[in-house]
Design a protein around this motif. Structure first.
Motif, short mmCIF file in Angstrom:
data_model
loop_
_atom_site.label_atom_id
_atom_site.label_comp_id
_atom_site.label_asym_id
_atom_site.label_seq_id
_atom_site.Cartn_x
_atom_site.Cartn_y
_atom_site.Cartn_z
N SER A 41 0.91 13.01 -8.71
CA SER A 41 0.02 14.23 -8.30
C SER A 41 1.01 15.50 -8.32
O SER A 41 0.52 16.47 -8.88
CB SER A 41 -0.66 14.09 -7.14
OG SER A 41 -1.75 13.02 -7.26
N LEU A 42 2.23 15.22 -7.68
CA LEU A 42 3.08 16.24 -7.49
C LEU A 42 3.45 16.71 -8.95
O LEU A 42 3.62 17.82 -9.24
CB LEU A 42 4.10 15.77 -6.90
CG LEU A 42 5.53 16.57 -6.62
CD1 LEU A 42 4.87 18.30 -5.87
CD2 LEU A 42 6.70 16.08 -5.89
N GLN A 45 0.80 -1.28 -0.27
CA GLN A 45 -0.01 0.03 -0.06
C GLN A 45 0.80 1.23 0.02
O GLN A 45 0.51 2.27 -0.82
CB GLN A 45 -0.86 0.01 1.29
CG GLN A 45 -2.20 -1.19 1.09
CD GLN A 45 -2.91 -1.17 2.38
OE1 GLN A 45 -2.94 -0.04 3.11
NE2 GLN A 45 -3.47 -2.07 2.67
N ALA A 46 2.14 1.10 0.72
CA ALA A 46 2.88 2.30 0.82
C ALA A 46 3.39 2.66 -0.57
O ALA A 46 3.59 3.82 -1.07
CB ALA A 46 4.18 1.95 1.62
N GLY A 47 4.00 1.73 -1.64
CA GLY A 47 4.42 1.91 -2.81
C GLY A 47 3.20 2.23 -3.65
O GLY A 47 3.49 3.38 -4.48
N GLN A 48 2.25 1.92 -3.59
CA GLN A 48 0.89 2.39 -4.19
C GLN A 48 0.84 3.96 -3.91
O GLN A 48 0.58 4.80 -4.84
CB GLN A 48 -0.38 1.70 -4.16
CG GLN A 48 -0.17 0.38 -4.41
CD GLN A 48 -1.49 -0.60 -4.13
OE1 GLN A 48 -2.41 0.11 -3.50
NE2 GLN A 48 -1.38 -1.78 -4.72
N PHE A 49 0.59 4.28 -2.62
CA PHE A 49 0.57 5.63 -2.34
C PHE A 49 1.61 6.63 -2.75
O PHE A 49 1.27 7.68 -3.11
CB PHE A 49 0.36 5.75 -0.60
CG PHE A 49 0.36 6.92 -0.04
CD1 PHE A 49 -0.42 7.94 0.10
CD2 PHE A 49 1.91 7.48 0.38
CE1 PHE A 49 -0.33 9.08 0.62
CE2 PHE A 49 2.00 8.92 1.13
CZ PHE A 49 0.98 9.55 1.11
N ALA A 50 2.74 6.01 -2.84
CA ALA A 50 4.06 6.86 -3.23
C ALA A 50 3.89 7.28 -4.80
O ALA A 50 4.15 8.08 -4.92
CB ALA A 50 5.23 6.20 -2.74
N THR A 51 3.35 6.33 -5.52
CA THR A 51 3.30 6.37 -6.62
C THR A 51 2.19 7.39 -7.22
O THR A 51 2.51 8.40 -8.11
CB THR A 51 2.94 5.01 -7.54
OG1 THR A 51 3.86 3.99 -7.09
CG2 THR A 51 2.72 5.00 -9.05
N GLU A 73 3.57 20.95 -13.35
CA GLU A 73 3.10 21.44 -14.69
C GLU A 73 2.02 22.27 -14.93
O GLU A 73 1.94 23.30 -15.67
CB GLU A 73 3.16 20.12 -15.58
CG GLU A 73 4.34 19.34 -15.59
CD GLU A 73 4.25 18.19 -16.80
OE1 GLU A 73 4.41 18.38 -17.74
OE2 GLU A 73 3.90 16.99 -16.42
N MET A 74 0.87 22.09 -14.18
CA MET A 74 -0.05 23.00 -14.30
C MET A 74 0.06 24.42 -13.84
O MET A 74 -0.30 25.17 -14.24
CB MET A 74 -1.37 22.28 -13.18
CG MET A 74 -2.60 23.08 -13.40
SD MET A 74 -4.09 22.20 -12.39
CE MET A 74 -3.50 22.66 -10.89
N TYR A 75 0.86 24.53 -12.74
CA TYR A 75 1.12 25.72 -12.47
C TYR A 75 2.45 26.06 -12.80
O TYR A 75 2.97 27.27 -12.49
CB TYR A 75 1.59 25.80 -10.80
CG TYR A 75 0.12 25.89 -10.11
CD1 TYR A 75 -0.50 27.00 -10.00
CD2 TYR A 75 -0.49 24.67 -9.38
CE1 TYR A 75 -1.65 27.06 -9.19
CE2 TYR A 75 -1.48 24.63 -8.85
CZ TYR A 75 -2.12 25.96 -8.68
OH TYR A 75 -3.64 25.73 -7.95
N HIS A 76 3.07 25.69 -13.78
CA HIS A 76 4.41 26.07 -14.71
C HIS A 76 5.40 26.03 -13.77
O HIS A 76 6.44 26.67 -14.08
CB HIS A 76 4.20 27.26 -15.48
CG HIS A 76 2.87 27.17 -16.34
ND1 HIS A 76 2.96 26.56 -17.41
CD2 HIS A 76 1.65 27.92 -16.19
CE1 HIS A 76 1.77 26.79 -17.93
NE2 HIS A 76 0.91 27.52 -17.30
N LEU A 77 5.49 25.31 -12.77
CA LEU A 77 6.52 25.39 -11.82
C LEU A 77 7.52 24.33 -12.17
O LEU A 77 8.93 24.32 -11.79
CB LEU A 77 6.15 25.19 -10.34
CG LEU A 77 5.65 26.36 -9.46
CD1 LEU A 77 5.00 25.87 -8.31
CD2 LEU A 77 6.80 27.14 -9.22
N THR A 78 7.13 23.32 -12.79
CA THR A 78 8.05 22.04 -12.94
C THR A 78 7.79 21.72 -14.69
O THR A 78 6.85 21.90 -15.07
CB THR A 78 7.69 20.89 -12.09
OG1 THR A 78 6.72 20.51 -12.38
CG2 THR A 78 8.21 21.09 -10.82
#
Length: 496
Positions: A444-445, A433-439, A450-455
């Motif tokens: 999301s990050l 579950q930790a692996g799925q959560f991290a992915t 990309e949405m905010y043009h930060l990365t």
């Protein structure tokens, strides 16, 4: 017969010369002791005024080949002063046995045949003030030192610290034997220091009444420094430790293995330049592996005299507040002290930035078995006393101090996923579950950045770059004013 008489005369002559020289250097050694005491008191007053300690010398029994004296450490503060480290009447005593030069007998025992003013054996005396220390070392003197004093007032000391096993109601300290090698030049302008320890374990109850344990194993320090013309201590230093552990309720919370650090600071023509490099081979969090870490910093063209001014004023403000902190009765007074220190820092920033220096984080790396992530930054400063900025507003204020700033970040997605997975597992989440959560978190990050043009993002990495200069900020390829950047990113982030 004549040859034997000549040989005897030579031996007697040498004996007379050595005796005379030993008696003379015994007197010189006494003067040297007084100089050392004066320097100790000067340093205690300047660097630790709140401690209220003073060193005095008591007695000096001078013989032909050796002498003896005592150094006493007392408190000059009144009994009611909360900062007093020693009660009135208490004293810490060091017994000093001095072998006179030019060839001190104590040094000859160690096959050291170099001429010297004196060789001094120092040890801590068993007085009521340090009774607990002697109990912790099973009656042995906790501290001994062998010091060789040269005719040029150089010193070389070999300091031995006995193993300690001390226990109180809610705390304990145990340590292996430690060895310290210390060499100094006149007025301590040059200092060489080597420290080697075994295992040190400190246990206590923290503020939450939780059993806390700090462990350091195999600490080693190598330092070779000198005072620059401006009064800054510069030189090289290496520090390493096999292991450091912070444990709560007898379970390791954080553990560092293979700690290494080194620094090299130079001052030439009032310009301070240097590098600092730190590395940890392995970081464990809640007994789970996080990976390794590296940090490299650089200082370029800092004004040595300006940095000395900044340090002295900052240190003076801190010492002033530390001397009064025992009398603080509420949070407002404590905050007022912090505000005073902060104000001192701001007032002395122009001195720190005199000469338009440069500072850089050359590399900050986090690495695990899945990959590695990097961050770097470079700041080119202006000299506020010489900068003429015509712009008004926030960018005009910033440009008075910063010529330009650049930063870049590259986050390896597999590495970051592994890192977040381990953190989740440390909080009790099952591994799958930790692996799925991290992915999901990394996805999301990446999308949010990309949405905010930060990365920007690809299959393996999330990247970002930032540049500031002349009131303009460039985030990746988007250009805007400093005010627009703060309004778009920092203000909205703060509200969220």
């Amino acid at each position: 017969m004549k040859k034997s008489k000549v040989a005897l005369a030579v031996i007697v002559g040498i004996g007379v010369l050595w005796t005379g020289a030993a008696w003379y250097t015994g007197k010189k050694a006494e003067q040297h002791i007084d100089q050392v005491v004066a320097q100790l008191n000067q340093q205690l007053t300047q660097q630790y005024p709140e401690a209220g300690l003073v060193v005095t010398r008591e007695g000096y029994q001078r013989h032909i080949f050796s002498s003896s004296t005592q150094l006493l450490v007392k408190s000059r503060l009144p009994a009611e002063d909360a900062n007093a480290l020693l009660e009135p009447g208490d004293r810490v005593v060091f017994n000093e046995t001095i072998s006179h030069g030019p060839f001190p007998l104590a040094q000859l025992k160690h096959f050291n045949l170099l001429p010297a003013l004196a060789s001094i054996h120092s040890e801590l005396a068993n007085t009521p003030s340090v009774k607990a220390l002697f109990e912790a070392t099973k009656g042995k003197t906790p501290f001994t030192a062998e010091t060789r004093v040269g005719y040029g007032r150089t010193t070389a000391s070999n300091i031995q610290i006995e193993p300690v096993n001390y226990a109180a109601q809610d705390s304990s300290l145990s340590s292996d034997a430690a060895q310290i090698m210390l060499k100094t030049t006149p007025s301590q302008r040059g200092i060489q220091l080597n420290v080697d320890t075994g295992k040190i374990v400190l246990s206590f109850k923290n503020e939450a009444d939780v059993d806390t344990e700090l462990t350091v194993n195999g600490l080693s320090v190598r330092s070779d420094s000198r005072l620059s013309d401006e009064g800054l201590r510069v030189g090289t230093q290496q520090i390493s430790a096999n292991n450091f552990m912070y444990a709560l309720n007898h379970k390791p919370a954080v553990q560092f293995t293979g700690i290494k650090g080194n620094s090299d600071l130079k001052s030439v023509k009032n310009l301070l330049n240097g590098t600092l490099h730190y590395h940890i081979d392995k970081i464990d969090w809640q007994q789970l592996p996080l990976g390794s870490a590296t940090l490299k910093l650089s200082l370029q063209d800092f004004s040595a005299s300006g940095m000395k001014t900044f340090y002295d004023n900052y240190n003076q403000a801190v010492q002033k507040n530390m001397a009064n902190i025992a009398h603080v009765t509420n949070q407002d007074e404590l905050q007022a002290m912090q505000n005073e220190v902060n104000a001192t820092v701001l007032q002395n920033v122009p001195a720190l930035l005199a000469g338009a220096p440069h500072f850089s984080i050359d590399d900050l790396t986090l690495k695990n078995e899945k990959g590695e992530s990097h961050f770097s930054m470079k700041a080119d400063f202006n000299d506020p006393s010489k900068t003429q900025v015509n712009r008004q507003g926030l960018s005009g204020i910033v440009d008075n101090y910063i010529a330009q700033l650049s930063a870049s970040l590259s986050v390896n997605k597999p590495m970051a996923t592994q890192l977040l997975s381990v953190i989740a597992q440390s909080e009790g989440v099952p591994a799958e579950q930790a692996g799925q959560f991290a992915t999901q978190q990394i996805q999301s990050l990446s999308a949010l950045g990309e949405m905010y043009h930060l990365t920007t993002s690809n299959d393996t990495a999330i990247s970002s770059s930032l540049h500031y200069g002349a009131g303009q900020v460039t985030v990746n390829k988007d250009k805007m004013t400093l005010e627009q950047f703060i309004e778009q990113y920092l203000t909205s982030s703060g509200n969220e």
